[in-house]
Design an enzyme around this catalytic site. Structure first.
Site, PDB file in Angstrom:
ATOM      1  N   GLY A 160      56.433 -15.364  -3.116  1.00 54.46           N
ATOM      2  CA  GLY A 160      56.372 -15.119  -1.774  1.00 54.46           C
ATOM      3  C   GLY A 160      54.951 -15.962  -1.361  1.00 54.46           C
ATOM      4  O   GLY A 160      54.467 -16.857  -1.531  1.00 54.46           O
ATOM      5  N   ALA A 241      48.580  -7.705  -6.440  1.00 51.87           N
ATOM      6  CA  ALA A 241      49.718  -7.170  -5.708  1.00 51.87           C
ATOM      7  C   ALA A 241      49.721  -5.875  -5.364  1.00 51.87           C
ATOM      8  O   ALA A 241      49.362  -5.231  -4.606  1.00 51.87           O
ATOM      9  CB  ALA A 241      51.092  -7.693  -6.263  1.00 51.87           C
ATOM     10  N   ARG A 242      50.377  -4.993  -6.227  1.00 52.20           N
ATOM     11  CA  ARG A 242      50.526  -3.449  -5.950  1.00 52.20           C
ATOM     12  C   ARG A 242      50.652  -2.832  -7.459  1.00 52.20           C
ATOM     13  O   ARG A 242      51.065  -3.272  -8.396  1.00 52.20           O
ATOM     14  CB  ARG A 242      51.893  -3.015  -5.518  1.00 52.20           C
ATOM     15  CG  ARG A 242      52.026  -3.470  -4.071  1.00 52.20           C
ATOM     16  CD  ARG A 242      50.938  -2.208  -3.088  1.00 52.20           C
ATOM     17  NE  ARG A 242      51.009  -2.786  -1.839  1.00 52.20           N
ATOM     18  CZ  ARG A 242      50.324  -3.534  -1.038  1.00 52.20           C
ATOM     19  NH1 ARG A 242      49.453  -4.585  -1.698  1.00 52.20           N
ATOM     20  NH2 ARG A 242      50.566  -3.585   0.222  1.00 52.20           N
ATOM     21  N   GLU A 270      45.323   4.495  -6.010  1.00 51.97           N
ATOM     22  CA  GLU A 270      44.012   4.041  -5.689  1.00 51.97           C
ATOM     23  C   GLU A 270      43.271   5.109  -5.026  1.00 51.97           C
ATOM     24  O   GLU A 270      43.753   5.723  -4.215  1.00 51.97           O
ATOM     25  CB  GLU A 270      44.137   2.838  -4.755  1.00 51.97           C
ATOM     26  CG  GLU A 270      44.742   1.707  -5.743  1.00 51.97           C
ATOM     27  CD  GLU A 270      44.929   0.435  -4.670  1.00 51.97           C
ATOM     28  OE1 GLU A 270      44.500   0.615  -3.482  1.00 51.97           O
ATOM     29  OE2 GLU A 270      45.449  -0.475  -4.982  1.00 51.97           O
ATOM     30  N   HIS A 289      40.451  -3.272  -4.493  1.00 53.87           N
ATOM     31  CA  HIS A 289      41.451  -3.846  -3.624  1.00 53.87           C
ATOM     32  C   HIS A 289      40.696  -4.502  -2.493  1.00 53.87           C
ATOM     33  O   HIS A 289      40.921  -4.324  -1.366  1.00 53.87           O
ATOM     34  CB  HIS A 289      42.221  -2.503  -2.657  1.00 53.87           C
ATOM     35  CG  HIS A 289      43.522  -3.031  -2.371  1.00 53.87           C
ATOM     36  ND1 HIS A 289      44.796  -1.970  -2.430  1.00 53.87           N
ATOM     37  CD2 HIS A 289      44.026  -4.109  -1.769  1.00 53.87           C
ATOM     38  CE1 HIS A 289      45.828  -2.652  -1.853  1.00 53.87           C
ATOM     39  NE2 HIS A 289      45.308  -3.907  -1.460  1.00 53.87           N
ATOM     40  N   ALA A 291      41.403  -8.021  -2.646  1.00 53.26           N
ATOM     41  CA  ALA A 291      41.820  -9.495  -2.795  1.00 53.26           C
ATOM     42  C   ALA A 291      42.411 -10.125  -1.415  1.00 53.26           C
ATOM     43  O   ALA A 291      42.257 -11.304  -0.939  1.00 53.26           O
ATOM     44  CB  ALA A 291      43.293  -9.618  -3.625  1.00 53.26           C
TER      45      ALA A 291
END
Length: 331
Positions: A160, A241-242, A270, A289, A291
């Site tokens: 993506g 990503a996740r 998280e 987190h 990014a």
């Protein structure tokens, strides 16, 4: 009367995504109305601001655009989301009214890709360990583990916005790029500069694996014990990503063997518990987190929304357009 633009974000978010020059651009494009009440947005405030609007700009923390809220904006042509996923704000009523939707996943994805590239270079160079060793008085021990971003195989999970930009960045280096993406054809992958392959093949062949897949039921703990086991010794796993995509218990087991190296910007949940092993394992780099966009980079999404507004008014294609049929496969 000119175009009416409703900015549906609470003031603290407005300050994050827009600077003075952004407001000047918006004012030059039309009449701007915005939420002025501090704190979480209430439907009554949204209804007052969106009334009569032609365009709505949304962002983090914006409630769903229900039929009740949209009733006051019969002329609404577009919802420009100055953030990532639109799943929390777009309702069936938006599609029923023929309102176009755009997401700033693109500029957020660029930040994610840049972070993943940084992790890639630093990890191959063995910088994390060498920095710590040098700080403790060493000098040069461990240089034999240094690798260059040269003639290695990079595996990309998900092609993506973020994964695609990561591949574009990698094309500046002499590397072999493989990709796993079930909705991408081999021809599309080749056009990006990558070789399409099944997930296990990508994992087994790659020196670095960077995850850029969406969080969906199909990707939950997709990187599980069996798939981690096929990765090369000394391979690097990057997740920006996740956290839900990786089986963290299985990853901890592999990391404790000293077989893999991980760079994780996301976890599930998280933050991880204070005593979670991912916080203390020497072959795991954990970041909070960061990014996508944190400080000055957040202004990218504000500018992108303004640029999308210009494209919408000019009748040119939207770069971040989201269509109803895409909703089931989007993050």
């Amino acid at each position: 009367m000119g175009v009416r633009i409703a900015v549906l974000a609470e003031p603290r978010i407005q300050q994050r995504i827009f600077g003075e020059k952004h407001w000047e651009q918006l004012s030059a494009l039309g009449e701007v109305a915005r939420i002025e009440q501090e704190g979480p947005m209430q439907p009554v405030a949204m209804k007052a601001v969106i009334e009569g609007a032609d365009i709505a700009i949304t962002s983090w923390g914006c409630p769903a655009l229900t039929g009740d809220i949209l009733e006051g904006a019969p002329k609404l042509k577009g919802v420009l989301h100055a953030a990532g996923t639109v799943k929390g704000i777009v309702t069936p009523e938006v599609w029923r009214r023929g309102i176009r939707v755009s997401s700033a996943n693109g500029p957020l994805g660029r930040g994610v890709a840049e972070t993943a590239l940084g992790f890639t270079i630093a990890s191959l160079k063995h910088m994390w360990w060498l920095s710590q060793s040098t700080r403790l008085g060493g000098w040069g021990s461990g240089r034999d583990k240094v690798r260059e971003l040269y003639q290695v195989t990079i595996g990309v999970i998900g092609g993506g916005k973020a994964g695609g930009h990561y591949i574009r960045l990698l094309r500046n280096f002499d590397v072999h790029i493989m990709i796993y993406d079930p909705v991408m054809t081999a021809e599309q992958a080749a056009a990006m500069g990558a070789q399409k392959a099944e997930l296990e093949v990508v994992l087994a062949a790659s020196d670095v694996v960077s995850i850029h897949a969406p969080s969906l039921p199909a990707t939950y703990k997709m990187i599980n014990r069996e798939r981690l086991a096929v990765m090369k010794d000394d391979a690097i796993l990057i997740n920006t990503a996740r956290g839900s995509i990786v089986d963290e218990e299985a990853l901890v087991e592999e990391l404790r063997k000293g077989r893999l190296f991980a760079c994780l910007d996301v976890t599930d949940p998280e933050p991880p518990a204070p005593d979670h092993p991912l916080r203390s394992l020497p072959n795991c780099i954990l970041t909070p987190h960061i990014a996508g966009a944190v400080n000055n980079g957040v202004k990218r999404v504000g500018q992108f929304a303004i640029d999308e507004l210009k494209r919408l008014l000019a009748g040119t294609p939207l770069e971040g357009e989201v269509r109803e049929e895409q909703m089931s496969t989007l993050a």
